[in-house]
Design a protein around this motif. Sequence first.
Motif, PDB file in Angstrom:
ATOM      1  N   ALA A 235     -54.284   8.870 -35.333  1.00 17.15           N
ATOM      2  CA  ALA A 235     -55.614   8.079 -34.975  1.00 17.15           C
ATOM      3  C   ALA A 235     -55.377   6.799 -35.012  1.00 17.15           C
ATOM      4  CB  ALA A 235     -56.558   8.612 -36.368  1.00 17.15           C
ATOM      5  N   GLY A 236     -56.287   6.139 -33.787  1.00 22.77           N
ATOM      6  CA  GLY A 236     -55.798   4.711 -33.450  1.00 22.77           C
ATOM      7  C   GLY A 236     -54.787   4.175 -33.012  1.00 22.77           C
ATOM      8  N   ARG A 237     -53.714   4.978 -33.004  1.00 20.42           N
ATOM      9  CA  ARG A 237     -52.270   4.752 -32.506  1.00 20.42           C
ATOM     10  C   ARG A 237     -51.636   5.217 -31.384  1.00 20.42           C
ATOM     11  NH1 ARG A 237     -48.377   4.702 -37.350  1.00 20.42           N
ATOM     12  NH2 ARG A 237     -47.194   3.255 -35.874  1.00 20.42           N
ATOM     13  N   GLY A 238     -52.281   6.342 -31.086  1.00 24.60           N
ATOM     14  CA  GLY A 238     -51.820   7.230 -29.929  1.00 24.60           C
ATOM     15  C   GLY A 238     -50.717   8.017 -30.674  1.00 24.60           C
ATOM     16  N   ARG A 239     -49.717   8.360 -29.466  1.00 23.69           N
ATOM     17  CA  ARG A 239     -48.764   9.133 -29.741  1.00 23.69           C
ATOM     18  C   ARG A 239     -47.577   8.530 -30.053  1.00 23.69           C
ATOM     19  NH1 ARG A 239     -48.441  13.795 -26.344  1.00 23.69           N
ATOM     20  NH2 ARG A 239     -46.068  13.440 -25.960  1.00 23.69           N
ATOM     21  N   ARG A 240     -46.778   9.110 -31.724  1.00 23.58           N
ATOM     22  CA  ARG A 240     -45.841   8.280 -32.118  1.00 23.58           C
ATOM     23  C   ARG A 240     -44.903   9.333 -32.488  1.00 23.58           C
ATOM     24  NH1 ARG A 240     -47.846   4.654 -30.689  1.00 23.58           N
ATOM     25  NH2 ARG A 240     -48.660   2.658 -31.634  1.00 23.58           N
ATOM     26  N   ASP A 241     -43.520   8.806 -32.121  1.00 28.27           N
ATOM     27  CA  ASP A 241     -42.235   9.615 -32.510  1.00 28.27           C
ATOM     28  C   ASP A 241     -42.265   9.949 -33.778  1.00 28.27           C
ATOM     29  OD1 ASP A 241     -39.137   9.511 -33.191  1.00 28.27           O
ATOM     30  OD2 ASP A 241     -39.487  10.610 -31.533  1.00 28.27           O
TER      31      ASP A 241
END
Length: 506
Positions: free
Chosen positions: A455-461
């Motif tokens: 949430a609020g950061r987008g896609r993260r590895d």
Amino acid sequence: MSLSPSLDSLCLRVQPLSEMAESRALVAVREALEASDARRTVWIALSGGLDSVMLARLAARAIKDCPRRVRLVHVHHGLQAANDDFEQLARRLASRLGLPLSVRHLALAETALKSRGLEAAAREGRLAALSACLAAGDSLWLAQHQDDQAETLLLNALRGSGGRGLAAMPPERALAVGEASTGQDQLAHGRARLLRPLLGIPRHEILTLARQQGLQAGHDWCEDPSNVDQQFDRNYLRHSVVPLLQARWPQAVASLARSAQQLQEEQSLLDELAAELLAKIQVSGAKRLAQGHEQGQEQGQGLDQGLDQGRAHETQLSLAELAGLSESRQRLVLRHLCQSRGWPVPPRGRLMSLQQLIATPPDSVAEVCWANAECTVSVRAWRGQLWWQVSDTVIEQGVRHRQGDTGYARSGRQPGGTPSSDWDAEARKAWRALGRGDEHVVFTSRQPGDVLRVAGRGRRDLKRLLQEADIPPWQRDQLRVARMHDGTVAGLWHPSRGWWLLAALT
């Protein structure tokens, strides 16, 4: 050695307990009874030798003045034919004294005998068998006396022990019972007391009291044949060294025991200092939780505090705080941490390696390990902290095997379990606790290329998220991923964090 068939008739000449003369030994036993909890049980270890027989008789006399619930417990070692005679005597004595008796049969593992030696393996096995009888709040009485104390000090001095070893045997200490050794919180509620009421009484006074009572060796107590075998260090001291010391210094035994008592007082002060220092340098679980929660709020992560309690069981020490201590205080704290947790204390070489980690922390993960027959301790320097990990260990033919390794201290996982399936089950249970259905979700390990929509950061590895969560590299294989049928990652679970990240709703 067999007990005489006329044992019962011989015992008719034994002086009744009610006629036992007042003595220092009786006073010591009566005071120990008075200090015990009347609601709990006093267990007396009865080997069948002179000392334990007299301790049982003294207790049977003392409960007439100070009623308590007293039970005898005998451990059958199974190491020699005479052990059957010891058990027979214990049963007859318990019957005569009117005290209930429990008998425990000990089977020493071959691996323990090889790794620890006969004396140590038998001693540790006996204490484990005795402790198995206890409930929290009970007390276990052992019959060691002043001569035993002097011998212990000499033995430990010859082994190069420090102050704790030279302090020999404490008259009383806490004893973990049941499952109490699996976690710090359980330990606080699973304690019994181990007492040595006769520790200040010389053996010759105990023998004199037995003779006054009309007791006879071979009839009323057993002489262990192994006690004269001088291949054992303690027996060599007892029969060859201590008599020479007493010939020159008649008060040698009393003086050595008094030195041990003084060293115990000094060690107690050192323990207090070590506990204060440890409290300053230990990174508490509550502090880590708070830091993780703040980090989660800043990054918009869904941290579930209710499921994040496992992280409080980790043991981490601040490298910066440790480096600020003198080398002697560092060693004091490191030893105290292990001793207070019941972990094996590092040998001096490993201790020096730990201090090198403190002085010059490496850029990458470095590890120092040591072990005993029960567990392995691994310490790693990573991100400004010493991370302590304890795992169950089996030592066989000099090879160390780890079982049930959880990656954080003392999870309580049983040896021989399958960690991956255990973690899958724990992750599924925690997922349901969130109120989420698991019909369309599978729980797997992470896969290359996995990402999570935060949430609020987008896609993260996932690798980056693990680094941000301060999950060490050696614990990352424990990660469990909630994966939808289309492969989308719905959440991340770790035994030290719970479900701390859930996918943002689209």
